[in-house]
Motif scaffolding. Structure first.
Motif, PDB file in Angstrom:
ATOM      1  N   ALA A  62       0.831  -1.211   0.000  1.00  0.00           N
ATOM      2  CA  ALA A  62       0.000   0.000   0.000  1.00  0.00           C
ATOM      3  C   ALA A  62       0.864   1.259   0.000  1.00  0.00           C
ATOM      4  O   ALA A  62       0.585   2.237  -0.715  1.00  0.00           O
ATOM      5  CB  ALA A  62      -0.935  -0.006   1.207  1.00  0.00           C
ATOM      6  N   ILE A  63       1.905   1.241   0.799  1.00  0.00           N
ATOM      7  CA  ILE A  63       2.809   2.393   0.847  1.00  0.00           C
ATOM      8  C   ILE A  63       3.485   2.600  -0.508  1.00  0.00           C
ATOM      9  O   ILE A  63       3.618   3.726  -0.999  1.00  0.00           O
ATOM     10  CB  ILE A  63       3.863   2.195   1.954  1.00  0.00           C
ATOM     11  CG1 ILE A  63       3.187   2.237   3.338  1.00  0.00           C
ATOM     12  CG2 ILE A  63       4.956   3.252   1.864  1.00  0.00           C
ATOM     13  CD1 ILE A  63       4.103   1.845   4.478  1.00  0.00           C
ATOM     14  N   LEU A  75       4.042   5.679  -5.563  1.00  0.00           N
ATOM     15  CA  LEU A  75       4.028   5.749  -7.024  1.00  0.00           C
ATOM     16  C   LEU A  75       3.007   6.779  -7.511  1.00  0.00           C
ATOM     17  O   LEU A  75       3.267   7.528  -8.463  1.00  0.00           O
ATOM     18  CB  LEU A  75       3.705   4.373  -7.612  1.00  0.00           C
ATOM     19  CG  LEU A  75       4.803   3.306  -7.451  1.00  0.00           C
ATOM     20  CD1 LEU A  75       4.318   1.964  -7.987  1.00  0.00           C
ATOM     21  CD2 LEU A  75       6.080   3.734  -8.180  1.00  0.00           C
ATOM     22  N   ILE A  76       1.832   6.816  -6.844  1.00  0.00           N
ATOM     23  CA  ILE A  76       0.815   7.816  -7.214  1.00  0.00           C
ATOM     24  C   ILE A  76       1.358   9.226  -6.994  1.00  0.00           C
ATOM     25  O   ILE A  76       1.168  10.125  -7.819  1.00  0.00           O
ATOM     26  CB  ILE A  76      -0.477   7.581  -6.400  1.00  0.00           C
ATOM     27  CG1 ILE A  76      -1.137   6.266  -6.847  1.00  0.00           C
ATOM     28  CG2 ILE A  76      -1.435   8.753  -6.559  1.00  0.00           C
ATOM     29  CD1 ILE A  76      -2.311   5.845  -5.991  1.00  0.00           C
ATOM     30  N   VAL A 112      13.398   2.322  -8.158  1.00  0.00           N
ATOM     31  CA  VAL A 112      14.175   2.206  -6.911  1.00  0.00           C
ATOM     32  C   VAL A 112      13.252   1.937  -5.731  1.00  0.00           C
ATOM     33  O   VAL A 112      13.518   1.071  -4.884  1.00  0.00           O
ATOM     34  CB  VAL A 112      15.010   3.476  -6.680  1.00  0.00           C
ATOM     35  CG1 VAL A 112      15.603   3.480  -5.274  1.00  0.00           C
ATOM     36  CG2 VAL A 112      16.112   3.574  -7.711  1.00  0.00           C
ATOM     37  N   ILE A 113      12.136   2.689  -5.662  1.00  0.00           N
ATOM     38  CA  ILE A 113      11.195   2.498  -4.552  1.00  0.00           C
ATOM     39  C   ILE A 113      10.637   1.082  -4.576  1.00  0.00           C
ATOM     40  O   ILE A 113      10.518   0.422  -3.535  1.00  0.00           O
ATOM     41  CB  ILE A 113      10.075   3.549  -4.630  1.00  0.00           C
ATOM     42  CG1 ILE A 113      10.636   4.931  -4.273  1.00  0.00           C
ATOM     43  CG2 ILE A 113       8.930   3.193  -3.692  1.00  0.00           C
ATOM     44  CD1 ILE A 113       9.636   6.059  -4.438  1.00  0.00           C
ATOM     45  N   SER A 114      10.284   0.619  -5.757  1.00  0.00           N
ATOM     46  CA  SER A 114       9.744  -0.739  -5.855  1.00  0.00           C
ATOM     47  C   SER A 114      10.765  -1.765  -5.386  1.00  0.00           C
ATOM     48  O   SER A 114      10.434  -2.690  -4.627  1.00  0.00           O
ATOM     49  CB  SER A 114       9.337  -1.028  -7.307  1.00  0.00           C
ATOM     50  OG  SER A 114       8.361  -0.122  -7.748  1.00  0.00           O
ATOM     51  N   PHE A 131      12.697  -4.733   1.395  1.00  0.00           N
ATOM     52  CA  PHE A 131      12.286  -4.520   2.781  1.00  0.00           C
ATOM     53  C   PHE A 131      11.277  -5.577   3.225  1.00  0.00           C
ATOM     54  O   PHE A 131      11.327  -6.082   4.358  1.00  0.00           O
ATOM     55  CB  PHE A 131      11.706  -3.112   2.928  1.00  0.00           C
ATOM     56  CG  PHE A 131      11.380  -2.741   4.341  1.00  0.00           C
ATOM     57  CD1 PHE A 131      12.365  -2.748   5.319  1.00  0.00           C
ATOM     58  CD2 PHE A 131      10.083  -2.397   4.706  1.00  0.00           C
ATOM     59  CE1 PHE A 131      12.070  -2.407   6.629  1.00  0.00           C
ATOM     60  CE2 PHE A 131       9.785  -2.060   6.008  1.00  0.00           C
ATOM     61  CZ  PHE A 131      10.780  -2.067   6.977  1.00  0.00           C
ATOM     62  N   ALA A 132      10.346  -5.895   2.326  1.00  0.00           N
ATOM     63  CA  ALA A 132       9.352  -6.909   2.664  1.00  0.00           C
ATOM     64  C   ALA A 132      10.014  -8.262   2.901  1.00  0.00           C
ATOM     65  O   ALA A 132       9.696  -8.973   3.867  1.00  0.00           O
ATOM     66  CB  ALA A 132       8.315  -7.011   1.548  1.00  0.00           C
ATOM     67  N   ARG A 133      10.959  -8.616   1.998  1.00  0.00           N
ATOM     68  CA  ARG A 133      11.660  -9.882   2.209  1.00  0.00           C
ATOM     69  C   ARG A 133      12.471  -9.861   3.504  1.00  0.00           C
ATOM     70  O   ARG A 133      12.548 -10.868   4.208  1.00  0.00           O
ATOM     71  CB  ARG A 133      12.576 -10.153   1.005  1.00  0.00           C
ATOM     72  CG  ARG A 133      11.833 -10.548  -0.257  1.00  0.00           C
ATOM     73  CD  ARG A 133      12.775 -11.202  -1.272  1.00  0.00           C
ATOM     74  NE  ARG A 133      13.812 -10.292  -1.694  1.00  0.00           N
ATOM     75  CZ  ARG A 133      13.717  -9.474  -2.748  1.00  0.00           C
ATOM     76  NH1 ARG A 133      12.603  -9.479  -3.474  1.00  0.00           N
ATOM     77  NH2 ARG A 133      14.714  -8.693  -3.076  1.00  0.00           N
TER      78      ARG A 133
END
Length: 901
Positions: A26-27, A32-33, A306-308, A314-316
């Motif tokens: 969600a973040i 991205l938006i 980069v954010i993706s 980070f999730a991993r």
């Protein structure tokens, strides 16, 4: 050894949830938006800004060009009006080919078109073209229907095509009437339209820009880039209809010439019915915007990628950390068992029934308990009984028992002390199940360290005497019980020349000397007197029940006698002495601070009187100290405001009789006190820490001024030993010379022999550094201090300055002559310059010249001069044989005191 340890909670609360990755997704979507929105906004904003900038540039260009064209057409119309007036008044001959009229027309033409003169029936009678007798080529008279009247003027304007050259011509026509108003002719000015195409081509508007000039009926007069086929055509159609109706406007429209979409700005001319249009292709205007847009989109795309990637990693990482946390929790439980038995504190845990559940080895070691007796399940009472059996002390045992047995407070602390000096700090904590946890810390070493720290806080480590803090406490207590019948005396004591011992023999010898002096001072005291070391080589003694100055003076003499005996410090026989300042309470001070201040003033007076003595406080000392403080405050302000002047005293070369350089001397003219002697403010500047800032300013200003002198002249600047101590001194000198643009060889730094006594290795290194960059070194006042020929051998000295005290007695005392001769010979053997100071008579000059002295300085030649006076003296190229005698304001002593350091 540990029986058990409470289970820890396994797992963390956040790990029970399986939604961290959803939050991350969600973040990421939100970011991205935001990136897309910001990028879109930035693209649109920069496009609008690019169009706005293009419109502003076109508008400014159109405004400038219309002003230029207005002035030009105003001049053209004015010329026509002037010629029409002259011809109409009969001032000129209106005959065919009149030469005077031709000359007028030719002078007015000025290279912008040609004049043609027609009579009343349209016959050409004259022209501004080249004169060839009385024959004129016949020119076409402009048809009236092709001309438009110019509002507010008698003239008309039109665009016609030359019948011969087929070039387009702008025609300005004005009728000529006599004094009765009868038409007698017409003056016509023919201006090639190509002139304006050439003019427009010289205007830089950028890529795909265009300039066009129209009649207000929409006929094209001139354009750049050229559009010859369109000259004379009418363009009142489509979106251009409003242009020729409104005149001044900004608009976007397809170009009727090349079809490109253009941003255009139109401006009408004020004096003629012409309209200027400046335009530029919108794609050309947006060229930079497209590049910015590509860059923005690239950055946004890269940022999104980069954010993706970061959020994915980070999730991993979160999932991995959750697994690692579970593993660590298991390992932590195992480590706890090990830690309990390896901690420095003793630990016990009793259950609600008072039975031991957990303990460790340090607990047994602290009390000397046996691991065979103390085991899990034993009661606290049984532990106490065991402690008695092994001979434990009853008093600390009782303290321990009562503290543990008491359940009044949830948490508590007690310190248990043993007869052998051991101390144990016990902390008790009641746990929720009703049990009890205790920790036992052996704080014996900590207490001893605290006692040591407490002692150091109040006593001097070197001498064992009370320190400054204890001294203030004692003096405050003494004042609290002070009575007029029970006075006290405060003696401030400073060891004379102690720094010399430290510098020459080293700090260990200095420390031994201080300890020996402290012992002797202490031996002079009675049982109720008090002594303290305030720091460094300063001591203080408080005498109680001293009723007379005579008694106190006798005590001071006894101190002097005790201190003056020779000391043996590690094989060195050292003689020492002290200066003493005395203040008596309550006579000299009603509170401790005032008494200390007055004792310090008396000590300063004793040191000023030559040391090795004592002085009682006197009210005049306070006045002197206040005056000194006021002067110090004003000196700080003067240094900050640069409220000083630098005067320059010429140095004369005896061989040539010319000025070879000058010495910079500092002056301070106080707004209310007048001229203040450098002998007064220079030592004060050193004392309060201003000499470095002041010295750097003097050096910079002197170099800056010397850079304006003839190239053979040098400038000499005095240097304080305090400046010289700085490791960056040589660098600061190099910067001052470079900033002033002065050759390094033209700067001389004057040092004193006292400087050479201090830290010879450091001084030598700094002098060598200065010499390496070309700076000259002069030894000032040679022969008056600790002169040593070894200085000349060891240190890089370029010039020796002979003190004025020798020069003053040169003609009267043979000894002074002998000394100067010796100095000159020593200098000559080392290829050094000698300069005699304070030369005031021609006899002195002649004798010095005879014995080989190189340079002179003194009132015989010139006093110290202001910059403007020095420049006049240099410009004159002469040196006076007899300068005015020294005045009270500029005495020879004051000149030398300016360099006092």
């Amino acid at each position: 050894m540990a029986h058990d340890v409470q289970e820890w909670s396994s797992g963390s609360r956040w790990a029970a949830h399986h939604t961290p990755t959803r939050w991350i997704a969600a973040i990421g979507a939100l970011l991205l938006i935001i990136i897309i929105s910001v990028t879109a906004w930035a693209v649109l904003a920069t496009r609008d800004r690019a169009l706005h900038n293009g419109e502003r540039e076109l508008s400014n260009t159109a405004l400038i060009l219309t002003r230029h064209l207005d002035r030009e057409f105003e001049d053209l119309l004015s010329d026509q009006r002037d010629i029409s007036t002259l011809l109409g008044a009969g001032a000129l001959n209106f005959q065919l080919g009149a030469k005077s009229v031709h000359e007028i027309l030719r002078s007015k033409a000025s290279g912008i078109g040609e004049f043609e003169l027609f009579d009343a029936v349209g016959m050409q009678v004259n022209s501004s073209r080249a004169w060839v007798g009385a024959t004129l080529s016949q020119q076409q008279f402009p048809p009236a229907e092709q001309l438009k009247p110019i509002a507010g003027r008698k003239s008309s304007i039109g665009l016609i095509r030359d019948a011969v050259t087929t070039n387009w011509i702008i025609v300005l026509s004005r009728p000529i009437t006599d004094q009765d108003g009868t038409l007698i002719g017409t003056i016509v000015r023919r201006i090639p339209a190509s002139l304006y195409e050439t003019f427009f081509s010289s205007v830089a508007l950028g890529e795909q820009a265009a300039l066009a000039l129209f009649l207000d009926d929409s006929a094209l007069v001139a354009r750049y880039p050229e559009a010859h086929d369109s000259i004379g055509k009418v363009f009142r159609f489509g979106s251009l209809e409003q242009l020729f109706r409104d005149g001044s406007m900004t608009f976007q429209s397809p170009s009727p010439f090349d079809g490109s979409l253009r941003l255009a700005v139109s401006r009408p001319l004020k004096h003629v019915p012409l309209l200027l249009v400046a335009s530029r292709s919108i794609p050309a205007i947006l060229t930079d915007w497209r590049k910015q847009t590509e860059l923005l989109l690239s950055i946004a795309a890269a940022l999104a990628i980069v954010i993706s990637l970061v959020l994915s990693m980070f999730a991993r990482r979160l999932l991995q950390q959750h697994k690692e946390t579970q593993y660590r929790l298991k390992m932590d439980k195992k480590r706890l068992d090990v830690a309990v038995n390896n901690m420095s504190h003793g630990l016990t845990m009793f259950d609600a029934a008072g039975r031991l559940e957990v303990f460790n080895q340090p607990y047994l070691d602290i009390y000397g308990l046996s691991s065979e007796v103390v085991k899990p399940g034993i009661t606290f009472e049984e532990i106490v009984a065991h402690f008695r059996e092994i001979g434990g002390e009853e008093e600390p045992l009782q303290q321990y028992f009562e503290f543990v047995a008491s359940h009044k407070d949830q948490k508590g602390t007690v310190e248990v002390s043993f007869s052998d000096g051991k101390s144990v700090l016990i902390t008790r904590q009641i746990i929720s199940e009703g049990g009890l946890v205790t920790t036992h810390e052996d704080i014996t070493h900590r207490k001893k360290a605290q006692e040591r720290i407490a002692h150091l806080a109040h006593f001097d480590e070197l001498t064992g005497l009370p320190n400054r803090t204890s001294f203030r406490d004692h003096l405050n207590a003494a004042f609290a019980s002070l009575k007029d019948s029970n006075p006290l005396a405060l003696l401030y004591i400073d060891v004379d020349e102690f720094k010399t011992v430290n510098d020459t023999l080293g700090h260990p010898i200095g420390d031994q000397l201080l300890k020996a002096i402290a012992d002797r001072l202490e031996s002079c005291l009675r049982h109720d007197d008090y002594i303290a070391r305030l720091g460094g080589d300063e001591f203080a003694i408080v005498l109680h029940d001293q009723h007379s100055a005579h008694q106190i003076g006798n005590f001071a003499k006894m101190v002097h006698a005790a201190v003056r005996d020779t000391y043996d410090c590690d094989g060195h026989a050292i003689s020492s002495d002290v200066s003493i300042g005395i203040a008596i309470a309550p006579q000299h001070g009603s509170d401790p601070n005032q008494l200390i201040s007055h004792a310090d003033m008396a000590l300063y007076a004793a040191k000023s009187d030559g040391r090795r003595t004592f002085r009682f406080f006197e009210p005049e000392m306070d006045i002197t100290a206040r005056a000194k403080h006021e002067l110090a405050v004003e000196l700080r302000r003067a240094v900050a405001d640069r409220a000083f002047d630098i005067h320059f005293q010429p140095l004369v070369d005896l061989a040539t009789g010319q000025i070879s350089g000058c010495e910079a001397l500092l002056r301070w003219h106080h707004p209310t006190r007048g001229a203040i002697s450098p002998a007064e403010f220079i030592p004060l500047a050193e004392e309060i820490g201003l000499i470095e800032e002041l010295g750097e300013w003097v050096l910079a200003e002197s170099c800056r001024e010397a850079a304006t002198w003839p190239s053979h002249m040098t400038v000499a600047v005095n240097v304080s030993p305090i400046q010289f101590k700085r490791q960056t001194f040589a660098l600061n000198v190099a910067l001052a010379v470079a900033r002033a643009g002065l050759g390094a060889h033209r700067l001389e730094l004057e040092i004193t022999e006292a400087l050479l006594l201090r830290d010879n290795d450091t001084t030598l290194a700094t002098l060598t550094e200065l010499r390496n960059i070309g700076i000259k070194i002069a030894l000032d006042d040679f022969g008056t201090g600790y002169s040593s020929l070894s200085y000349l051998h060891r240190f890089p000295i370029d010039k020796i300055k002979i003190d004025k005290s020798f020069v003053a007695r040169l003609t009267d005392e043979q000894s002074s002559l002998t000394i100067i001769q010796a100095i000159v010979q020593i200098a000559a053997s080392g290829d050094r310059i000698t300069l005699a100071e304070g030369v005031e008579t021609s006899e002195q000059r002649d004798l010095l010249k005879k014995i080989g002295c190189t340079q002179m300085q003194g009132y015989l030649f010139s006093p110290a001069l202001r910059t403007e006076d020095l420049n006049r003296l240099i410009s004159s190229g002469q040196v006076p044989d007899n300068a005015p005698p020294p005045s009270a304001e500029h005495s020879t002593d004051e000149l030398r005191a300016a360099a006092a350091t």
